[in-house]
Scaffold this active site. Structure first.
Site, PDB file in Angstrom:
ATOM      1  N   ASP A   1       9.314   2.586  -0.765  1.00 45.87           N
ATOM      2  CA  ASP A   1       8.305   3.251   0.065  1.00 45.87           C
ATOM      3  C   ASP A   1       8.623   2.905   1.523  1.00 45.87           C
ATOM      4  O   ASP A   1       8.243   1.848   2.020  1.00 45.87           O
ATOM      5  CB  ASP A   1       6.905   2.766  -0.319  1.00 45.87           C
ATOM      6  CG  ASP A   1       5.856   3.332   0.616  1.00 45.87           C
ATOM      7  OD1 ASP A   1       4.647   3.113   0.358  1.00 45.87           O
ATOM      8  OD2 ASP A   1       6.224   3.986   1.620  1.00 45.87           O
TER       9      ASP A   1
ATOM     10  N   TYR B   1       0.856  -1.185   0.000  1.00 42.13           N
ATOM     11  CA  TYR B   1       0.000   0.000   0.000  1.00 42.13           C
ATOM     12  C   TYR B   1       0.889   1.230   0.000  1.00 42.13           C
ATOM     13  O   TYR B   1       1.815   1.322   0.805  1.00 42.13           O
ATOM     14  CB  TYR B   1      -0.902  -0.011   1.239  1.00 42.13           C
ATOM     15  CG  TYR B   1      -1.814   1.192   1.382  1.00 42.13           C
ATOM     16  CD1 TYR B   1      -1.610   2.131   2.396  1.00 42.13           C
ATOM     17  CD2 TYR B   1      -2.876   1.399   0.501  1.00 42.13           C
ATOM     18  CE1 TYR B   1      -2.445   3.221   2.535  1.00 42.13           C
ATOM     19  CE2 TYR B   1      -3.716   2.500   0.634  1.00 42.13           C
ATOM     20  CZ  TYR B   1      -3.492   3.413   1.657  1.00 42.13           C
ATOM     21  OH  TYR B   1      -4.320   4.496   1.784  1.00 42.13           O
TER      22      TYR B   1
ATOM     23  N   LYS C   1       4.846   9.102   8.607  1.00 40.84           N
ATOM     24  CA  LYS C   1       4.750   8.555   9.975  1.00 40.84           C
ATOM     25  C   LYS C   1       5.842   9.094  10.910  1.00 40.84           C
ATOM     26  O   LYS C   1       5.784  10.243  11.335  1.00 40.84           O
ATOM     27  CB  LYS C   1       4.723   7.031   9.903  1.00 40.84           C
ATOM     28  CG  LYS C   1       3.501   6.511   9.087  1.00 40.84           C
ATOM     29  CD  LYS C   1       3.493   5.010   8.967  1.00 40.84           C
ATOM     30  CE  LYS C   1       2.457   4.538   7.970  1.00 40.84           C
ATOM     31  NZ  LYS C   1       1.076   4.544   8.479  1.00 40.84           N
TER      32      LYS C   1
HETATM   33  P1  KE4 Z   1      -0.580   8.179   4.551  1.00 44.76           P
HETATM   34  O1  KE4 Z   1      -1.116   8.928   3.330  1.00 44.76           O
HETATM   35  O2  KE4 Z   1      -1.659   7.383   5.258  1.00 44.76           O
HETATM   36  O3  KE4 Z   1       0.203   9.111   5.499  1.00 44.76           O
HETATM   37  O4  KE4 Z   1       0.513   7.139   4.054  1.00 44.76           O
HETATM   38  C1  KE4 Z   1       0.149   6.203   3.082  1.00 44.76           C
HETATM   39  C2  KE4 Z   1       1.094   5.014   3.191  1.00 44.76           C
HETATM   40  C3  KE4 Z   1       2.124   4.900   2.281  1.00 44.76           C
HETATM   41  N1  KE4 Z   1       2.992   3.861   2.337  1.00 44.76           N
HETATM   42  C4  KE4 Z   1       2.886   2.915   3.303  1.00 44.76           C
HETATM   43  C5  KE4 Z   1       3.878   1.793   3.342  1.00 44.76           C
HETATM   44  C6  KE4 Z   1       1.852   2.996   4.267  1.00 44.76           C
HETATM   45  O5  KE4 Z   1       1.754   2.042   5.224  1.00 44.76           O
HETATM   46  C7  KE4 Z   1       0.940   4.065   4.220  1.00 44.76           C
HETATM   47  C8  KE4 Z   1      -0.203   4.201   5.210  1.00 44.76           C
HETATM   48  N2  KE4 Z   1      -0.335   3.139   6.150  1.00 44.76           N
HETATM   49  C9  KE4 Z   1      -1.671   2.899   6.672  1.00 44.76           C
HETATM   50  C10 KE4 Z   1      -1.592   1.702   7.618  1.00 44.76           C
HETATM   51  N3  KE4 Z   1      -1.580   0.475   6.924  1.00 44.76           N
HETATM   52  C11 KE4 Z   1      -2.238   4.134   7.337  1.00 44.76           C
HETATM   53  C12 KE4 Z   1      -3.470   3.880   8.150  1.00 44.76           C
HETATM   54  C13 KE4 Z   1      -4.700   4.428   7.488  1.00 44.76           C
HETATM   55  O6  KE4 Z   1      -4.850   4.257   6.258  1.00 44.76           O
HETATM   56  O7  KE4 Z   1      -5.519   5.012   8.230  1.00 44.76           O
END
Ligand code: KE4
Length: 428
Positions: A239, A144, A267
């Site tokens: 990523d 993701y 994060k």
């Molecule tokens: P954000 O746009 O949520 O800050 O980051 C996206 C993203 C990008 N790359 C990786 C490897 C990630 O894990 C994420 C976001 N992680 C999720 C948890 N699996 C955020 C939680 C959510 O979607 O509320």
């Protein structure tokens, strides 16, 4: 545990927020029940609106690596807020955190700050396409990279055909430029590259996957991607939104000594405030506006409060050369304890763990990709999740997520958690 107040708050939230949440995973759809509303948090503990204390293994999905309300971060934000909250003009603070990040992470000369991991990964792909003058990307099923259109793609009809949207609103025109590969399967990547010669701008990968549970790369996988990218003029995008500043001071590039071409962060880098970033060698980053032709922008990019939080966080991690070893030891201790009690209770399970990332899968087989991650027994997972909440332990409300260990956890917290898992798994 009572959840009367959380239930009331959820009912009110649903009236004015779609699904009552601002991010779907918080809605507990994968485990059932209504989401827990948090009132406050400190260190390793969450305090919910019904007065329950929960040991937190999610930590805002990664940022709170030093625990909630970490003093240096809180103080930095309070002091900075008194001087103004946003200017839309450059500040020295941005240079300070950029210089520190560049000193901590291998193979990057410059870094651009944005407001989320999604924005970082989206911008990195645009930069790779602009730099290589190619349109297609390869991503991996189960990885993701945020909710940008190019990433919301599922496998196409054949092994080497285009992706198809996995969300309404994503056009076929967008999906055709995203090719989907199988994580930990180099042969599959080679097939895609051969079938799309000289058309692929980038391969984007979670170098340690955390969105199908925690899945480390098998030996040779990342090295193979590096070789394939170098041989075919493709940019390798790591990523590291989850792994950056978590698995090592310099992230997975340092951990496995692999050079990515572009690295994405989120994060931890924001210390809990909205920060994403992407970074690369100058030759690539200089393609970005205002220097180069690839456009990317943001009103709140480099926001002083977010930069203050991020700088305090990175300084704390940079100054503590034992932090990543401590996190690894605590996580390994937890994993060993979970293994001991689940075995004793004759539970069928697999544990994946690397550094301060760990996940428990109720399946006997190894979990190495999206398909094997989905083979676990979700009914058992639901009992596991809700049973632990009742014992005062909060893990990810989905079997497809990794747990994030914080340094604020004590060995007493870990023993409490292991005992809770022992008690809950006796009811399976
Ligand atoms: P954000 O746009 O949520 O800050 O980051 C996206 C993203 C990008 N790359 C990786 C490897 C990630 O894990 C994420 C976001 N992680 C999720 C948890 N699996 C955020 C939680 C959510 O979607 O509320």
């Amino acid at each position: 545990m009572i959840y009367q107040r959380s239930s009331q708050l959820f009912a009110e939230a649903e009236k004015v927020i779609p699904g009552g949440v601002n991010s779907p995973v918080r809605a507990f759809k994968a485990v059932g029940g209504t989401p827990i509303f948090v009132k406050s948090a400190k260190g390793a503990y969450l305090y919910d609106e019904d007065g329950n204390r929960l040991i937190d293994y999610i930590n805002s999905w990664g940022p709170m690596i030093l625990g909630h309300a970490y003093e240096p971060v809180v103080e930095a934000v309070i002091e900075k807020a008194k001087l103004g909250t946003s200017f839309g003009m450059p500040t020295e603070l941005e240079t300070q955190i950029a210089a520190l990040a560049v000193s901590m992470v291998p193979n990057i000369d410059k870094i651009r700050f944005v407001n989320s991991g999604t924005e970082a990964c989206m911008s990195a792909v645009r930069l790779a396409r602009g730099f290589t003058k190619r349109d297609k990307i390869i991503k991996f099923a189960g990885c993701y990279h945020g909710h940008s259109d190019s990433f919301l793609i599922q496998a196409g009809s054949g092994a080497v055909t285009f992706g198809t949207p996995n969300s309404p609103g994503v056009t076929a025109g967008t999906a055709k430029d995203t090719l989907l590969a199988k994580y930990n399967d180099l042969e599959n990547v080679k097939t895609l590259i051969e079938a799309n010669k000289n058309e692929i701008a980038a391969i984007i990968v979670e170098p340690v996957a955390g969105n199908m549970g925690c899945i480390p790369p098998v030996k040779g996988f990342l090295e193979g991607l590096r070789e394939l990218c170098t041989a075919n003029g493709i940019l390798l995008i790591f990523d590291e939104v989850m792994t950056g500043f978590r698995l090592a001071r310099g992230g997975v590039q340092e951990l496995f000594n692999i050079n990515a071409d572009i690295v994405c962060f989120g994060k931890v880098i924001g210390g809990g405030l909205p920060v994403g970033a992407f970074a690369a060698r100058a030759e690539i980053m200089n393609f970005l506006a205002p220097l180069g032709p690839v456009y990317q922008a943001g009103t709140l990019s480099g926001n002083p409060l977010a930069m203050a939080a991020g700088l305090a966080m990175l300084q704390a991690l940079d100054n503590d050369r034992e932090i990543f070893k401590r996190l690894e030891e605590k996580t390994a201790y937890l994993g060993a304890g979970i293994e001991r009690v689940l075995k004793a209770n004759n539970v069928v399970f697999t544990i994946n763990q690397i550094g301060s990332m760990i996940s428990v899968h109720f399946d006997a087989n190894p979990v190495t990709d999206f398909q094997s991650a989905g083979a676990g027994d979700n009914e058992t997972f639901k009992k596991f999740f809700h049973g632990l909440v009742a014992e005062g332990v909060y893990i990810a409300p989905s079997a497809y997520e990794t747990w994030f260990i914080t340094d604020a956890l004590t060995y007493e917290d870990l023993d409490f958690t292991i005992n809770a898992i022992d008690k809950v798994s006796k009811t399976f």
